[in-house]
Scaffold this motif. Structure first.
Motif, PDB file in Angstrom:
ATOM      1  N   UNK A 240       0.823  -1.204   0.000  1.00 17.61           N
ATOM      2  CA  UNK A 240       0.000   0.000   0.000  1.00 17.61           C
ATOM      3  C   UNK A 240       0.861   1.261   0.000  1.00 17.61           C
ATOM      4  N   UNK A 241       1.900   1.272   0.834  1.00 15.74           N
ATOM      5  CA  UNK A 241       2.778   2.435   0.897  1.00 15.74           C
ATOM      6  C   UNK A 241       3.501   2.650  -0.429  1.00 15.74           C
ATOM      7  N   UNK A 242       3.962   1.571  -1.029  1.00 18.07           N
ATOM      8  CA  UNK A 242       4.656   1.689  -2.312  1.00 18.07           C
ATOM      9  C   UNK A 242       3.707   2.200  -3.394  1.00 18.07           C
ATOM     10  N   UNK A 243       2.500   1.635  -3.445  1.00 19.51           N
ATOM     11  CA  UNK A 243       1.529   2.071  -4.451  1.00 19.51           C
ATOM     12  C   UNK A 243       1.093   3.508  -4.225  1.00 19.51           C
ATOM     13  N   UNK A 244       0.916   3.884  -2.945  1.00 25.04           N
ATOM     14  CA  UNK A 244       0.517   5.254  -2.640  1.00 25.04           C
ATOM     15  C   UNK A 244       1.592   6.238  -3.062  1.00 25.04           C
ATOM     16  N   UNK A 245       2.850   5.916  -2.761  1.00 23.81           N
ATOM     17  CA  UNK A 245       3.939   6.803  -3.155  1.00 23.81           C
ATOM     18  C   UNK A 245       4.035   6.909  -4.666  1.00 23.81           C
ATOM     19  N   UNK A 246       3.862   5.781  -5.348  1.00 26.03           N
ATOM     20  CA  UNK A 246       3.915   5.805  -6.809  1.00 26.03           C
ATOM     21  C   UNK A 246       2.789   6.650  -7.392  1.00 26.03           C
ATOM     22  N   UNK A 247       1.590   6.508  -6.837  1.00 25.86           N
ATOM     23  CA  UNK A 247       0.451   7.281  -7.335  1.00 25.86           C
ATOM     24  C   UNK A 247       0.648   8.772  -7.090  1.00 25.86           C
ATOM     25  N   UNK A 248       1.035   9.124  -5.850  1.00 22.87           N
ATOM     26  CA  UNK A 248       1.272  10.534  -5.546  1.00 22.87           C
ATOM     27  C   UNK A 248       2.428  11.082  -6.373  1.00 22.87           C
ATOM     28  N   UNK A 249       3.438  10.234  -6.583  1.00 22.65           N
ATOM     29  CA  UNK A 249       4.582  10.672  -7.380  1.00 22.65           C
ATOM     30  C   UNK A 249       4.197  10.986  -8.801  1.00 22.65           C
ATOM     31  N   UNK A 250       3.396  10.128  -9.411  1.00 16.71           N
ATOM     32  CA  UNK A 250       2.957  10.366 -10.782  1.00 16.71           C
ATOM     33  C   UNK A 250       2.110  11.631 -10.865  1.00 16.71           C
ATOM     34  N   UNK A 251       1.198  11.795  -9.911  1.00 15.82           N
ATOM     35  CA  UNK A 251       0.367  12.995  -9.912  1.00 15.82           C
ATOM     36  C   UNK A 251       1.208  14.253  -9.753  1.00 15.82           C
TER      37      UNK A 251
END
Length: 287
Positions: A240-251
């Motif tokens: 979850x943390x990895x996916x959240x960081x990736x999503x926020x990073x892309x945004x």
């Protein structure tokens, strides 16, 4: 909070000089929004930045049961800055949760300010570059980690034994060994006969051994399963943390890229017009 303070509260404008802040704040238009009003919806054309002077605003995405609150904003906050730069459609909806006094900066007024003060455009561009470097530094920090290895390092002796017993008890090796041991036990007692056998038919001692083994093996396997459930939870949290960081990073990257491209385009247009204007101003009058 006055208009100039609202402008300075925005990271993009915090490096502007006092006269530039005053000039930009003069372009703001005050709007009063009653509570419960939808300021704009996702997908609508946008060309206005809003600064909250009073009240509260909720930024959401989706409708009905799919509605998700992205942010709750209060006096001093701002929203709609991307549309100010590129004039694209809104990516989310904004709703006034309280009666609001908003200061609105329209895109045409902002572009007029940039044309009149090219130095301010350079400062805004420099601020964007600094924010991009900070974002890159943030995303270079590692979030993913080997949670299974960390969990293994904290295991006690009893937990390690439970894992070994559970691993062996749930294997074909255990079934083969156990079946062979039972067969040998019964064969020996059958060959010895009823008089010499240490566990004659119906093999009461063997049944007692099987019952004892099952009684001891069951809680040990359950302990190992509980630990496996804890491992699965740690893996899920890490994913979850990895996916959240990736999503926020892309945004964040897409947002910064859009802002950078818009500011570069404005700076290019302004720079392209500046030499021609200077040449015309310094040319001698024609006879």
């Amino acid at each position: 909070m006055d208009r100039e303070s609202l402008i300075r509260n925005m990271p993009l404008f915090e490096t502007l000089a006092d006269d530039e802040v005053a000039a930009l704040s003069s372009q703001l238009q005050e709007r009063t929004v009653p509570a419960g009003t939808t300021i704009f919806r996702a997908g609508e054309p946008g060309d206005t930045l809003f600064l909250i002077q009073e009240g509260a605003v909720e930024i959401t995405t989706g409708e009905g049961k799919q509605r998700t609150t992205l942010a709750s904003l209060y006096p001093g906050s701002f929203f709609g800055e991307i549309s100010l730069l590129d004039g694209s459609s809104r990516s989310a909806s904004a709703h006034a949760t309280k009666e609001c006094v908003l200061q609105a900066l329209e895109r045409d007024h902002f572009l007029g300010f940039v044309r009149g003060k090219p130095d301010a455009a350079t400062k805004i561009l420099a601020e964007m570059a600094d924010r991009l470097r900070q974002t890159n530094a943030l995303f270079s920090q590692q979030v993913a980690r080997d949670v299974l290895e960390e969990e293994e390092e904290r295991l006690t002796l009893g937990q390690r034994v439970a894992d070994l017993v559970a691993a062996f008890g749930g294997s074909w090796m255990f079934i083969g060994c156990f079946g062979a041991a039972m067969s040998v036990w019964m064969l020996i007692n059958w060959l010895l006969g009823d008089t010499k056998a240490f566990d004659p038919f119906p093999f009461i001692l063997l049944n007692l051994a099987l019952s004892t083994t099952a009684a001891l093996q069951a809680p040990i396997i359950m302990m190992s399963q509980n630990r496996q459930a804890s491992k699965d939870k740690l893996l899920a949290q890490n994913d979850y943390l990895v996916n959240l960081k990736a999503e926020l990073g892309i945004q964040q990257i897409l947002k910064n890229q859009g802002e950078m491209l818009a500011r570069l385009a404005m700076l290019e247009r302004k720079t392209a017009r500046a030499p021609a204007t200077g040449k015309d101003a310094g040319a001698p009058p024609s006879p």
